[in-house]
Write a protein that holds these residues in place. Sequence first.
Motif, PDB file in Angstrom:
ATOM      1  N   GLU A  60     -13.301  -1.751  11.895  1.00 36.43           N
ATOM      2  CA  GLU A  60     -13.096  -1.001  13.129  1.00 36.43           C
ATOM      3  C   GLU A  60     -12.000   0.061  12.992  1.00 36.43           C
ATOM      4  N   TRP A  61     -11.556   0.322  11.763  1.00 36.17           N
ATOM      5  CA  TRP A  61     -10.484   1.285  11.560  1.00 36.17           C
ATOM      6  C   TRP A  61     -10.811   2.658  12.135  1.00 36.17           C
ATOM      7  N   LYS A  62      -9.780   3.307  12.641  1.00 36.13           N
ATOM      8  CA  LYS A  62      -9.810   4.735  12.919  1.00 36.13           C
ATOM      9  C   LYS A  62      -8.709   5.384  12.086  1.00 36.13           C
ATOM     10  N   THR A  63      -8.945   6.601  11.651  1.00 41.16           N
ATOM     11  CA  THR A  63      -7.963   7.308  10.836  1.00 41.16           C
ATOM     12  C   THR A  63      -7.188   8.300  11.693  1.00 41.16           C
ATOM     13  N   TYR A  64      -5.873   8.234  11.558  1.00 44.33           N
ATOM     14  CA  TYR A  64      -4.984   9.172  12.238  1.00 44.33           C
ATOM     15  C   TYR A  64      -4.195   9.957  11.193  1.00 44.33           C
ATOM     16  N   TYR A  65      -3.597  11.061  11.636  1.00 45.86           N
ATOM     17  CA  TYR A  65      -2.768  11.831  10.713  1.00 45.86           C
ATOM     18  C   TYR A  65      -1.581  12.429  11.443  1.00 45.86           C
ATOM     19  N   LYS A  66      -0.532  12.688  10.650  1.00 49.74           N
ATOM     20  CA  LYS A  66       0.662  13.387  11.111  1.00 49.74           C
ATOM     21  C   LYS A  66       1.031  14.427  10.064  1.00 49.74           C
ATOM     22  N   THR A  67       1.815  15.436  10.458  1.00 50.99           N
ATOM     23  CA  THR A  67       2.267  16.451   9.519  1.00 50.99           C
ATOM     24  C   THR A  67       3.784  16.588   9.588  1.00 50.99           C
ATOM     25  N   SER A  68       4.352  17.072   8.485  1.00 50.04           N
ATOM     26  CA  SER A  68       5.793  17.313   8.412  1.00 50.04           C
ATOM     27  C   SER A  68       6.036  18.638   7.694  1.00 50.04           C
ATOM     28  N   THR A  69       6.947  19.435   8.232  1.00 46.64           N
ATOM     29  CA  THR A  69       7.306  20.708   7.606  1.00 46.64           C
ATOM     30  C   THR A  69       8.723  20.690   7.051  1.00 46.64           C
ATOM     31  N   ASP A  70       9.388  19.527   7.082  1.00 42.84           N
ATOM     32  CA  ASP A  70      10.762  19.437   6.577  1.00 42.84           C
ATOM     33  C   ASP A  70      10.917  18.327   5.546  1.00 42.84           C
ATOM     34  N   ASN A  71       9.863  18.122   4.756  1.00 45.39           N
ATOM     35  CA  ASN A  71       9.891  17.162   3.641  1.00 45.39           C
ATOM     36  C   ASN A  71       9.973  15.713   4.094  1.00 45.39           C
ATOM     37  N   GLY A  72       9.644  15.415   5.340  1.00 52.45           N
ATOM     38  CA  GLY A  72       9.501  14.023   5.723  1.00 52.45           C
ATOM     39  C   GLY A  72      10.440  13.424   6.741  1.00 52.45           C
TER      40      GLY A  72
ATOM     41  N   ALA B  28       0.817  -1.225   0.000  1.00 49.25           N
ATOM     42  CA  ALA B  28       0.000   0.000   0.000  1.00 49.25           C
ATOM     43  C   ALA B  28       0.847   1.270   0.000  1.00 49.25           C
ATOM     44  N   ALA B  29       1.739   1.400  -0.974  1.00 52.06           N
ATOM     45  CA  ALA B  29       2.593   2.580  -1.052  1.00 52.06           C
ATOM     46  C   ALA B  29       1.815   3.797  -1.547  1.00 52.06           C
ATOM     47  N   THR B  30       2.283   4.956  -1.133  1.00 47.75           N
ATOM     48  CA  THR B  30       1.739   6.246  -1.553  1.00 47.75           C
ATOM     49  C   THR B  30       2.906   7.143  -1.923  1.00 47.75           C
ATOM     50  N   VAL B  31       2.665   8.155  -2.759  1.00 47.26           N
ATOM     51  CA  VAL B  31       3.769   8.985  -3.234  1.00 47.26           C
ATOM     52  C   VAL B  31       3.306  10.434  -3.390  1.00 47.26           C
ATOM     53  N   VAL B  32       4.233  11.364  -3.144  1.00 54.83           N
ATOM     54  CA  VAL B  32       3.984  12.779  -3.370  1.00 54.83           C
ATOM     55  C   VAL B  32       5.288  13.413  -3.837  1.00 54.83           C
ATOM     56  N   ALA B  33       5.196  14.411  -4.734  1.00 42.60           N
ATOM     57  CA  ALA B  33       6.361  15.134  -5.231  1.00 42.60           C
ATOM     58  C   ALA B  33       6.272  16.584  -4.770  1.00 42.60           C
ATOM     59  N   LEU B  34       7.379  17.102  -4.247  1.00 48.28           N
ATOM     60  CA  LEU B  34       7.398  18.444  -3.683  1.00 48.28           C
ATOM     61  C   LEU B  34       8.059  19.435  -4.633  1.00 48.28           C
ATOM     62  N   ASN B  35       7.888  20.716  -4.338  1.00 47.93           N
ATOM     63  CA  ASN B  35       8.375  21.764  -5.235  1.00 47.93           C
ATOM     64  C   ASN B  35       9.894  21.776  -5.367  1.00 47.93           C
ATOM     65  N   ASN B  36      10.602  21.300  -4.349  1.00 50.92           N
ATOM     66  CA  ASN B  36      12.064  21.318  -4.387  1.00 50.92           C
ATOM     67  C   ASN B  36      12.660  20.099  -5.092  1.00 50.92           C
TER      68      ASN B  36
ATOM     69  N   TRP C 272       6.035   3.277   7.295  1.00 52.06           N
ATOM     70  CA  TRP C 272       7.422   3.631   7.006  1.00 52.06           C
ATOM     71  C   TRP C 272       7.455   4.680   5.905  1.00 52.06           C
ATOM     72  N   CYS C 273       8.527   5.465   5.883  1.00 54.19           N
ATOM     73  CA  CYS C 273       8.624   6.561   4.911  1.00 54.19           C
ATOM     74  C   CYS C 273      10.052   6.664   4.397  1.00 54.19           C
ATOM     75  N   THR C 274      10.187   7.074   3.142  1.00 50.67           N
ATOM     76  CA  THR C 274      11.501   7.311   2.559  1.00 50.67           C
ATOM     77  C   THR C 274      11.406   8.457   1.565  1.00 50.67           C
ATOM     78  N   ARG C 275      12.555   9.077   1.295  1.00 54.35           N
ATOM     79  CA  ARG C 275      12.594  10.219   0.384  1.00 54.35           C
ATOM     80  C   ARG C 275      13.595   9.966  -0.754  1.00 54.35           C
ATOM     81  N   ARG C 276      13.254  10.473  -1.906  1.00 53.31           N
ATOM     82  CA  ARG C 276      14.165  10.441  -3.056  1.00 53.31           C
ATOM     83  C   ARG C 276      14.726  11.852  -3.232  1.00 53.31           C
ATOM     84  N   VAL C 277      15.987  12.018  -2.868  1.00 54.46           N
ATOM     85  CA  VAL C 277      16.642  13.322  -2.907  1.00 54.46           C
ATOM     86  C   VAL C 277      17.791  13.252  -3.906  1.00 54.46           C
ATOM     87  N   ASN C 278      17.792  14.170  -4.875  1.00 53.39           N
ATOM     88  CA  ASN C 278      18.824  14.183  -5.913  1.00 53.39           C
ATOM     89  C   ASN C 278      18.920  12.839  -6.621  1.00 53.39           C
ATOM     90  N   GLY C 279      17.774  12.210  -6.833  1.00 55.69           N
ATOM     91  CA  GLY C 279      17.718  10.974  -7.607  1.00 55.69           C
ATOM     92  C   GLY C 279      18.025   9.707  -6.841  1.00 55.69           C
TER      93      GLY C 279
END
Length: 322
Positions: A102-114, A25-33, A54-61
């Motif tokens: 019985e799922w509940k939805t939670y959320y988190k936020t990030s201001t430094d790209n993850g 169940a992967a998800t993806v987003v692309a940022l302006n930088n 789990w989360c990972t970032r693709r930085v400079n390829g």
Amino acid sequence: MAVSQNLMKKEFIFEANTTVAQCHAATVVALNNGTVVSAFFAGSAEGKNDVSIWCTRRVNGKWEAPLRITDDDGVPHWNPVLFSGDGKNLTLYYKVGHKIPEWKTYYKTSTDNGPSWSEAKELVAGDTSGGRGPVKNKPILANNRLIAPASTESGSWRCFADVFENGSWEKKSMPVAFAQEGLGLIQPTLWQSEDGSIHALMRSNKGFIYKTDSTDMGNTWCECYPTDMPNNNSGIDCVGVGEKLFLVCTPVSKNWGARSPLTLFLSSDNGKTFTKLLDLECGEGEFSYPSIIHKDGKIYIVYTYKREKVAFCEIDMCDLAR
């Protein structure tokens, strides 16, 4: 209008068995930088108590090592959805619970790209309906409101739009006719066409993708109806790019156990008809739960690769126009 697979750049965001036994169940987003961020759930097996996000970032390829970003609290975590409304700040939505109804939805936020994330909060405090907000696929912004493709599996499978406006979430039904008793619809994916209408495609238990439409910014939806696109009750996702709509799905209607091929399609008539562009995967194994986005002339897709890895594909829109 099939195109060559050579136009697609494919890689894995991590190598098998370097993080956990299974992932999905992967998800993806692309940022302006230029940073691309992906998240997925992983643990010993889907639904087990050690499954976290789990989360990972693709930085400079290059992909960084995945980091666990939700607590291992003895309750399985499911279906992360990443979203950025401004191309800078991130929101992660995910489900928590031992059983899907019985799922509940939670959320988190990030201001430094993850790399760092806020403390988890329940999306709709006290809600016990089986989950709120985006269930698998990304929300969209339309007329300053956030519209999330939502569904529940408590008894009947039913889809709805969960609309966030003025600080609160409100369910907007996607109706099913009484004559379609036994029809199950989950995990919608949304786009807005150039006339302002909003549309949803839905995974169904009837062998075909279903569709519904809204002409009032997601407040009301027409009765869900079948399309001609076959799909064997497996995950789908789409993204609108101008007049074009790109859909990723498993285009077979009868083999319920198969999760292959996984194929990219194009529609130029708001999801009425589709033309195959290319197979992302067509061999033996599970290739499932795609997530597709568009950013700065490129299409990005992630999906489950045999429950062992997460595959990442990059396609330049200019190549598809040739």
